[in-house]
Design an enzyme around this catalytic site. Sequence first.
Site, PDB file in Angstrom:
ATOM      1  N   ASN A  78     -42.985  16.697 140.269  1.00 21.08           N
ATOM      2  CA  ASN A  78     -42.700  15.450 140.948  1.00 21.08           C
ATOM      3  C   ASN A  78     -41.205  15.143 140.902  1.00 21.08           C
ATOM      4  O   ASN A  78     -40.512  15.140 141.913  1.00 21.08           O
ATOM      5  CB  ASN A  78     -43.515  14.308 140.337  1.00 21.08           C
ATOM      6  CG  ASN A  78     -43.394  13.003 141.101  1.00 21.08           C
ATOM      7  OD1 ASN A  78     -43.960  11.997 140.695  1.00 21.08           O
ATOM      8  ND2 ASN A  78     -42.673  12.962 142.193  1.00 21.08           N
ATOM      9  N   THR A  79     -40.676  14.935 139.676  1.00 21.28           N
ATOM     10  CA  THR A  79     -39.283  14.517 139.533  1.00 21.28           C
ATOM     11  C   THR A  79     -38.315  15.513 140.138  1.00 21.28           C
ATOM     12  O   THR A  79     -37.294  15.120 140.730  1.00 21.28           O
ATOM     13  CB  THR A  79     -38.941  14.294 138.047  1.00 21.28           C
ATOM     14  OG1 THR A  79     -39.928  13.447 137.459  1.00 21.28           O
ATOM     15  CG2 THR A  79     -37.588  13.650 137.881  1.00 21.28           C
ATOM     16  N   GLY A 116     -40.005  15.213 133.373  1.00 22.08           N
ATOM     17  CA  GLY A 116     -38.795  14.632 133.926  1.00 22.08           C
ATOM     18  C   GLY A 116     -37.499  15.181 133.361  1.00 22.08           C
ATOM     19  O   GLY A 116     -36.415  14.731 133.734  1.00 22.08           O
ATOM     20  N   LYS A 170     -56.636  14.605 137.283  1.00 24.13           N
ATOM     21  CA  LYS A 170     -55.687  15.147 136.316  1.00 24.13           C
ATOM     22  C   LYS A 170     -55.652  14.224 135.107  1.00 24.13           C
ATOM     23  O   LYS A 170     -55.325  13.042 135.217  1.00 24.13           O
ATOM     24  CB  LYS A 170     -54.284  15.258 136.922  1.00 24.13           C
ATOM     25  CG  LYS A 170     -53.251  15.763 135.912  1.00 24.13           C
ATOM     26  CD  LYS A 170     -51.830  15.612 136.404  1.00 24.13           C
ATOM     27  CE  LYS A 170     -50.856  15.867 135.267  1.00 24.13           C
ATOM     28  NZ  LYS A 170     -49.456  15.590 135.645  1.00 24.13           N
TER      29      LYS A 170
END
Length: 263
Positions: A210-211, A162, A101
């Site tokens: 992710n976050t 995020g 990535k």
Amino acid sequence: MNDPLVIAGKSYQSRLLIGTGKYKDFDETRRAIEASGAEIVTVAIRRTNIGQNANEPSLLDAVPPSKYTYLPNTAGCYSADDAVRTLRLARELLDGHELVKLEVLGDPKSLFPNMMETLVAAETLVKDGFKVMVYCSDDPILAKRLEEIGCVAVMPLASLIGSGMGILNPWNLQLILENAKVPVIVDAGVGTASDAAIAMELGCDGVLMNTAVAAAKNPVLMAQAMKKAVEAGREAWLAGRMPKKLYSAAPSSPTAGIIGKAA
């Protein structure tokens, strides 16, 4: 339902890709990933030990590459040179691993992609034999250019990394989807399950996060919710939603033959 996600010629049953950072420890990372059902996990090479530091705990032990497809990423890179160097290191650490990535950031506050540097890095990496999944802005022209360079998936942001703001510009995503011949995976900005479902209902091929999981009060439970949301959103897109009809209400049940109603 046999509906695999195909990236660089390999099929995956899960359309949820999940990050490995920001958890309290590797055990929580492992449990959240297992709950998510994800098969592809992203790893920030600059921040996560996958063998660089021999005397420290390694993610490889908690999340074995024999079970998951690792997706090394260039989080923290602000130039094409840094990104290329980082992924070449990842290839060495992971025994020739080619699926990566790419993300080249513009500034440390917004973490918005620097698209000029991203294009340069993508071209270099593709020529070097990497299979590049690329984090990018939601500009449909640049997304198409990355596909033309040879990237195996384009990954436009939904909103800032995020931020948890969800999909702020569905119209641009729709333009990217209409023109893409490679998988389109929403990357960044998902905050909760409904955001993931909306991305899939738009026709996106997958969602990376992710976050949204790691920063939840209960990461493992949120991972389960995200798994269900991605699956439900995909099924809704495949099913084809009913058309929206402003000021055109229609009863769910037939009105003909109602008892007491004159013919």
